[in-house]
Design a protein around this motif. Structure first.
Motif, mmCIF file in Angstrom:
data_model
loop_
_atom_site.group_PDB
_atom_site.id
_atom_site.type_symbol
_atom_site.label_atom_id
_atom_site.label_comp_id
_atom_site.label_asym_id
_atom_site.label_seq_id
_atom_site.Cartn_x
_atom_site.Cartn_y
_atom_site.Cartn_z
ATOM 1 N N THR A 157 0.751 -1.288 0.145
ATOM 2 C CA THR A 157 0.009 -0.153 0.129
ATOM 3 C C THR A 157 0.837 1.311 -0.086
ATOM 4 O O THR A 157 1.275 1.676 1.120
ATOM 5 N N PRO A 158 1.119 1.756 -1.104
ATOM 6 C CA PRO A 158 2.175 3.037 -1.170
ATOM 7 C C PRO A 158 1.450 4.220 -0.786
ATOM 8 O O PRO A 158 0.255 4.439 -1.242
ATOM 9 N N HIS A 159 2.009 5.127 -0.137
ATOM 10 C CA HIS A 159 1.461 6.218 0.203
ATOM 11 C C HIS A 159 1.294 7.392 -1.017
ATOM 12 O O HIS A 159 2.145 7.533 -1.818
ATOM 13 N N LEU A 160 -0.065 7.943 -0.980
ATOM 14 C CA LEU A 160 -0.231 8.877 -2.012
ATOM 15 C C LEU A 160 -0.350 10.388 -1.658
ATOM 16 O O LEU A 160 0.418 11.130 -2.137
ATOM 17 N N ALA A 161 -1.306 10.508 -0.537
ATOM 18 C CA ALA A 161 -1.368 11.931 -0.100
ATOM 19 C C ALA A 161 -1.801 11.600 1.538
ATOM 20 O O ALA A 161 -2.626 10.739 1.813
ATOM 21 N N SER A 162 -1.464 12.478 2.398
ATOM 22 C CA SER A 162 -2.073 12.241 3.728
ATOM 23 C C SER A 162 -1.822 13.912 4.368
ATOM 24 O O SER A 162 -1.047 14.770 3.934
ATOM 25 N N HIS A 163 -2.645 13.874 5.314
ATOM 26 C CA HIS A 163 -2.678 15.203 6.247
ATOM 27 C C HIS A 163 -3.125 14.653 7.882
ATOM 28 O O HIS A 163 -4.248 14.912 8.105
ATOM 29 N N TYR A 164 -2.091 14.418 8.390
ATOM 30 C CA TYR A 164 -2.379 13.711 9.693
ATOM 31 C C TYR A 164 -1.765 15.048 10.565
ATOM 32 O O TYR A 164 -0.779 15.410 10.427
ATOM 33 N N ALA A 165 -2.401 14.994 11.850
ATOM 34 C CA ALA A 165 -1.914 15.919 12.863
ATOM 35 C C ALA A 165 -1.639 17.467 12.184
ATOM 36 O O ALA A 165 -0.749 18.302 12.581
ATOM 37 N N GLY A 166 -2.686 17.935 11.471
ATOM 38 C CA GLY A 166 -2.567 19.318 11.027
ATOM 39 C C GLY A 166 -1.461 19.491 9.994
ATOM 40 O O GLY A 166 -1.135 20.596 9.836
ATOM 41 N N GLY A 167 -1.173 18.401 9.351
ATOM 42 C CA GLY A 167 0.004 18.451 8.529
ATOM 43 C C GLY A 167 1.355 18.382 8.683
ATOM 44 O O GLY A 167 2.421 18.379 8.412
ATOM 45 N N GLU A 168 1.364 18.005 10.122
ATOM 46 C CA GLU A 168 2.608 17.517 10.921
ATOM 47 C C GLU A 168 3.153 16.227 10.715
ATOM 48 O O GLU A 168 4.473 15.873 11.121
ATOM 49 N N ILE A 169 2.497 15.250 10.383
ATOM 50 C CA ILE A 169 2.609 14.121 9.919
ATOM 51 C C ILE A 169 2.396 13.585 8.610
ATOM 52 O O ILE A 169 1.406 13.981 8.180
#
Length: 296
Positions: A270-282
């Motif tokens: 499962t390759p990463h495409l996009a994410s926005h965890y912890a307000g963009g800090e992760i």
């Protein structure tokens, strides 16, 4: 109409208030555990999943690694009902330029039921075959939750258990045309407050993928590919939202399944495409999932 109403009900229950996960993912405290409705009989399986997350310089510029092994028992107690028990064991590591921490131990146990709502007859006269299953489960707090760990800089998801009784809803739909299949999967998790007034928020995850079945006399092989999305909200401690929690991630998914009369195996990347965890800090990293099953 009755099937549509049930579909909407499960969707509402699964979504709820989408509060979710601690900084650096949700792998440690039970994660999103699928129902695996493709098993028509009883099964025992062993699985392993791996994921990682990266923190920004505003946090500690660290990396979190989650390893989770799990044992499953699935029993077909009725032609339309399968009951599963899932017992996980986690090994988690947090590395940063100035420190390294780890935790390991058994996690919380899941007990789930999966009900087959719709299943087309498997005959050559049918051009399209449909399968729809819906399920629900409960998480038993067998893993350790240590409130003292919340005073450390490690993510809350390094806890082995949530310390709370939590609930899961799930639905799975598959339509097959000859050797091609289109599948959609949606899982929602509703968490409750534990005795230490800590709440791991709710979670929602969905997968859509296409697969192709290659048949042979001895083994069936099914390569697949699709998209996985998860929505994670914020954790709450003593009625206070916790910094660095919540977010969402989108991932591609490729893999293959192999199945004989009594054995099944599945591996996915499962390759990463996009994410926005912890307000963009992760930001998220790639994931791997491996499973081996004995069907009886």
């Amino acid at each position: 109409m009755r099937n549509i109403s049930l579909f909407v009900l499960i969707l509402i229950l699964g979504y709820g208030q989408v509060w979710g996960c601690e900084v650096c993912g949700c792998a440690a405290t039970g994660s999103m555990i699928g129902i695996m409705p493709q098993f028509k009989g009883n099964f025992i399986s062993l699985g392993w999943r791996y994921s990682r997350f990266y923190a920004s310089e505003n946090l500690d510029n660290g990396t979190d690694y989650f390893h989770q092994a799990e044992a499953r028992l699935g029993l077909r107690v009725h032609p339309r009902l399968q009951v599963q028990v899932v017992m996980p064991y986690s090994i988690n590591t947090h590395t940063a330029p100035t420190e390294k921490n780890s935790s390991h131990g058994p996690g919380d146990t899941w007990v789930m039921g999966d009900f087959t709502v719709l299943r087309s007859a498997d005959t050559s006269a049918r051009m399209f075959r449909h399968y729809f299953a819906a399920g629900a489960g409960i998480k038993i707090p067998t893993g350790k939750f240590d409130p003292e760990n919340q005073k450390n800089p490690m993510p809350a998801n390094f806890q082995m258990g949530s310390g709370s009784w939590d609930f899961l809803t799930h639905m799975f739909y598959n339509v097959r045309f000859r050797s091609w299949s289109l599948s959609a999967d949606l899982t929602g998790r509703l968490n409750t407050v534990n005795a230490d007034e800590y709440l791991f928020g709710n979670q929602l995850a969905g997968t859509t993928y296409i697969s192709y079945l290659l048949r042979s006399p001895s083994v069936n092989i099914m390569p697949f590919g699709g998209i996985y999305y998860e929505k994670l909200g914020r954790n709450v401690s003593e009625s206070v939202y916790q910094y660095g929690t919540g977010g969402s991630g989108t991932y591609a998914m490729v893999g293959t399944e192999l199945q004989t009369d009594h054995w099944g195996a599945r591996i996915s990347y499962t390759p990463h495409l996009a994410s926005h965890y912890a307000g963009g800090e992760i930001s998220g990293g790639d994931r791997i999932n491996v499973n081996l099953s004995f069907i009886f």
